[in-house]
Enzyme design. Structure first.
Site, PDB file in Angstrom:
ATOM      1  N   LYS A  34      87.066  55.830  39.358  1.00  0.00           N
ATOM      2  CA  LYS A  34      86.184  56.462  40.338  1.00  0.00           C
ATOM      3  C   LYS A  34      85.575  55.350  41.186  1.00  0.00           C
ATOM      4  CE  LYS A  34      82.670  59.943  41.044  1.00  0.00           C
ATOM      5  NZ  LYS A  34      81.891  59.238  42.058  1.00  0.00           N
TER       6      LYS A  34
ATOM      7  N   GLU B 228      92.175  58.400  36.946  1.00  0.00           N
ATOM      8  CA  GLU B 228      92.044  57.362  37.987  1.00  0.00           C
ATOM      9  C   GLU B 228      90.667  56.723  37.938  1.00  0.00           C
ATOM     10  OE1 GLU B 228      92.406  59.694  41.553  1.00  0.00           O
ATOM     11  OE2 GLU B 228      94.024  60.842  40.647  1.00  0.00           O
TER      12      GLU B 228
HETATM   13  S1  IVH Z   1      88.770  63.301  43.969  1.00  0.00           S
HETATM   14  C1  IVH Z   1      87.668  67.736  45.126  1.00  0.00           C
HETATM   15  N1  IVH Z   1      89.180  60.878  43.102  1.00  0.00           N
HETATM   16  O1  IVH Z   1      83.700  60.684  44.208  1.00  0.00           O
HETATM   17  C2  IVH Z   1      87.058  66.417  44.875  1.00  0.00           C
HETATM   18  N2  IVH Z   1      87.127  61.313  44.187  1.00  0.00           N
HETATM   19  O2  IVH Z   1      81.879  63.242  43.553  1.00  0.00           O
HETATM   20  C3  IVH Z   1      87.940  65.317  45.347  1.00  0.00           C
HETATM   21  N3  IVH Z   1      85.655  59.376  44.393  1.00  0.00           N
HETATM   22  O3  IVH Z   1      82.753  61.633  47.266  1.00  0.00           O
HETATM   23  C4  IVH Z   1      87.490  64.003  44.913  1.00  0.00           C
HETATM   24  N4  IVH Z   1      86.979  57.952  43.397  1.00  0.00           N
HETATM   25  O4  IVH Z   1      84.739  60.086  47.407  1.00  0.00           O
HETATM   26  C5  IVH Z   1      88.329  61.693  43.725  1.00  0.00           C
HETATM   27  N5  IVH Z   1      89.717  58.779  42.282  1.00  0.00           N
HETATM   28  C6  IVH Z   1      88.859  59.590  42.907  1.00  0.00           C
HETATM   29  C7  IVH Z   1      87.617  59.144  43.396  1.00  0.00           C
HETATM   30  C8  IVH Z   1      86.766  60.052  44.034  1.00  0.00           C
HETATM   31  C9  IVH Z   1      85.813  58.103  44.007  1.00  0.00           C
HETATM   32  C10 IVH Z   1      84.449  59.905  45.082  1.00  0.00           C
HETATM   33  C11 IVH Z   1      84.745  60.810  46.225  1.00  0.00           C
HETATM   34  C12 IVH Z   1      83.669  61.838  46.241  1.00  0.00           C
HETATM   35  C13 IVH Z   1      82.986  61.634  44.935  1.00  0.00           C
HETATM   36  C14 IVH Z   1      83.036  62.954  44.202  1.00  0.00           C
END
Ligand code: IVH
Length: 682
Positions: A117, A115
């Site tokens: 980020k 996905e």
């Molecule tokens: S999964 C268990 N998916 O990145 C961790 N995070 O360093 C769950 N973020 O503050 C995070 N896009 O807000 C996930 N597709 C994505 C994301 C994402 C941005 C951000 C998230 C978190 C940071 C993690």
């Protein structure tokens, strides 16, 4: 159709159009028709207030401004992701996953959900029986701020979930990111320009500034979007077995998810996805700073678990930090609280990593020499995320023939005192102490800071004026401030001045630990200050302690002990402390090493291994603030060994000595409960 049916019909229609516009990006109605539906619904609700529902589309705005945000504890911690910067780090991730899941067969590839980020702000949205009930920021991962009223204003967030093909869990917390689309950001800045208001630096800052507003009407006026990327908590219902199917289901319930997500296989699949998104990055509607890979099978995610606040089943593959070339106009030298002189590069403005950069740190003299950075050079500047911009290297072939190597000044650029560099340090320091206005300002700011004396309202602009006008020369002078001298300052109204005086007065009652920390002794941070307060119990005992006595405090070694002794021996410092006491600053003193109140009072803890959610620092702080002590090694005096993953030989030693071994969950129970007797684990 009676009124309540008409209201239900209109609400559903408006929700459907919001979904088509904000989530599917495929509107089927024009603005005028949409407004007509909306106004009809508003009129019916005004005429029939008993039929107004909190999840009505008219209720997105209108909540009164808040006085402050209330904090909320997340149902499960909001963790962060580990980063991978190159292909080999991704390969290592895939290898760890395969090992963790015991996939031995080389022909079998792990399925991942890949996905974008999103570069925004993490939030959690709680739904109960499909109705949006609460939304919170990430905060420190354990507790965040309740920003429900602000999140309600985002039309991409459904106030009630669509039925989809399968029932919602009774309780569902959706996790995702709030951001601003690039085109909306441009439009917002045009609007700001036209109104003569300050423009936002980049979409991320604009989103952050818009979301954390106490007045939800401001949030409502900003074009924010939400994208879901997972579920934080669910109860009372089934969820799909894979993460990609879970995202599909969230989409079916009306939540926006990235259309760029893919299910891929093995390392080749991951790297191909990264390359593909990298190529399309500039054309995406939003900013991203990398991609995220997650093991797709949710049961396998569970088996892999977490290490040190990040999941083992997921990783962020970041794009390289952006670099740009610019001119180094000058090198100036800043003076920090302890007198450290830091060279700073003044740059011709350059846009890099989403912001315009004009300053970059050069760290210290050795660093400048190593990179041979000179005024007039063309330099490569790098900035990633929220990290301080830095000068990476010099383009030596473009160097002007007349350029000269940089020489660190021998005197302080602010007060003219001699600058000294000891053999074992990379930094030079101004020897002027509080005589140096730069050090004085920093010292006063540190003294007043939240974790020290906690004087609210004493910001850096104010301190600049107070020190520059010689009204304040030491922190003790704060307690001599009067209304007249304050209102004479620039931009300080009488009301704020009175509030500040009240805050200063309130700060007089403090704790010994805060007071010691507030003194700003070199190498004495908050937790050492707390240990010192606990160990000596009285300030005078600390002031007269010799190096040997100081080293009896847990974690105080020769360097820290020497800093404390030097500080206490300095007559200026003794004078400043006497003045503070004379001004009425006081705290409760106790007997040396007397146990303090708190559920863990007097208990000695040792930490080993990696805890599932807490860092070592946070765990130590929790223990200490509940009255416990944290020690570095296991002995007969140890009451508890707090053990995480990959615990070392401390675990064996503790077992040998019969020390109680607990995990993070048991620590939390201890913290929540009244004092508990130490029992021996088998
Ligand atoms: S999964 C268990 N998916 O990145 C961790 N995070 O360093 C769950 N973020 O503050 C995070 N896009 O807000 C996930 N597709 C994505 C994301 C994402 C941005 C951000 C998230 C978190 C940071 C993690």
């Amino acid at each position: 159709m009676d009124v309540s049916e008409r209201i239900a019909f209109l609400s559903a229609e408006i929700d459907r159009h919001n979904h088509r516009y904000y989530v599917l990006d495929a509107p089927t109605i024009n603005d005028a028709d949409y407004d007509r539906l909306f106004r009809e619904l508003q009129a019916l609700e005004t005429a029939n207030p008993q039929l107004l529902r909190s999840d009505s589309p008219t209720q997105r705005v209108g909540a009164a401004p808040l006085a402050e945000f209330v904090s909320v504890t997340h149902a499960s911690p909001m963790l962060s992701l580990n980063n991978a910067f190159g292909d080999d780090e991704v390969a290592a991730f895939d290898r760890r996953v395969r090992e963790g899941l015991a996939v031995d067969d080389d022909t079998v590839e792990v399925a991942y959900s890949a996905e974008p980020k999103f570069d925004g702000l993490a939030v959690g949205l709680s739904y109960r029986h499909g109705i949006f009930v609460q939304g919170a920021t990430r905060g420190d991962g354990i507790t965040g701020e309740d920003i429900t009223v602000n999140l309600r204003t985002l039309r991409s967030i459904p106030l009630r979930l669509l039925p989809g093909d399968s029932a919602w869990p009774e309780q569902l917390e959706v996790r995702g990111e709030v951001l601003m689309l690039r085109r909306d950001f441009e439009r917002l800045n045009q609007r700001q320009r036209a109104a003569g208001e300050k423009e936002f630096v980049n979409p991320r800052n604009a989103a952050a500034g818009s979301l954390r507003q106490l007045d939800p009407r401001i949030t409502a006026s900003r074009p924010l979007r939400f994208f879901a990327y997972g579920v934080g908590f669910a109860d009372g219902g089934e969820l799909p077995e894979t993460h990609s199917a879970l995202l599909d289901r969230l989409a079916a319930w009306g939540l926006p998810v990235a259309s760029e997500r893919r299910r891929v296989h093995g390392l080749t699949g991951l790297l191909a996805y990264h390359a593909d998104i990298g190529r399309r990055r500039a054309n995406l509607p939003y900013d991203i700073d990398g991609v995220v890979y997650k093991v797709d099978d949710r049961a396998a995610q569970q088996r892999l678990g977490f290490i040190s606040r990040a999941p083992r089943f997921a990783i962020a593959h970041k794009f390289p930090a952006e670099e740009a070339v610019t001119q180094l106009l000058d090198i100036s030298v800043q003076v920090g609280r302890t007198g450290a002189l830091t060279p700073v590069a003044r740059l011709a403005p350059v846009f890099v990593g989403g912001v315009t950069v004009t300053n970059a740190t050069l760290h210290n003299e050795d660093e400048i020499r190593r990179k041979d950075v000179r005024v007039g050079d063309s330099v490569v500047v790098r900035r990633a995320g929220d990290v301080i911009p830095e000068v990476v290297r010099v383009l030596v072939d473009q160097r002007p023939a007349t350029s000269q190597p940089f020489v660190m000044p021998m005197t302080c650029p602010v007060c003219g005192s001699a600058a000294a560099r000891s053999d074992d340090e990379a930094v030079s320091r101004c020897t002027g102490g509080l005589y140096c206005p730069a050090q004085c300002k920093q010292a006063v700011l540190h003294f007043a800071s939240r974790r020290a004396m906690d004087i609210e309202g004493l910001g850096d602009k104010l301190v600049d004026q107070l020190v520059d006008q010689h009204i304040v020369r030491t922190p003790a002078d704060l307690y001599r401030l009067g209304l007249l001298s304050l209102v004479a300052l620039d931009r300080l109204a009488e009301k704020s001045a009175n509030n500040l005086l009240a805050a200063i007065e309130k700060s007089k009652q403090t704790t010994l630990a805060r007071f010691i920390y507030a003194l700003g002794i070199r190498n004495v941070g908050e937790s050492t200050a707390r240990d010192l307060a606990r160990h000596f119990g009285s300030l005078d005992r600390l002031l007269t302690a010799d190096v040997g006595q100081l080293q009896q405090v847990p974690d105080v070694g020769p360097v820290v002990a020497e800093s404390i002794r030097l500080f206490c021996a300095e007559p200026h410092n003794q004078e400043a402390i006497a003045q503070l006491r004379a001004a009425g600053v006081h705290w409760q003193e106790g007997d040396a090493t007397a146990p303090v109140g708190g559920p863990l009072s007097g208990k000695v803890f040792v930490l080993t291994g990696t805890l599932p959610t807490l860092s070592r620092d946070s765990a130590s702080q929790l223990i200490q603030s509940a009255g416990g002590k944290v020690s570095g090694s296991v002995s007969k005096k140890t009451d508890f060994l707090l053990a995480g993953d990959e615990a070392g030989n401390k675990l064996d030693k503790a077992r040998g000595l019969g020390v109680t071994i607990i995990d993070e969950a048991q620590l939390r129970t201890l913290l929540a409960n009244a004092p508990m007797e130490t029992t021996t684990d088998d």
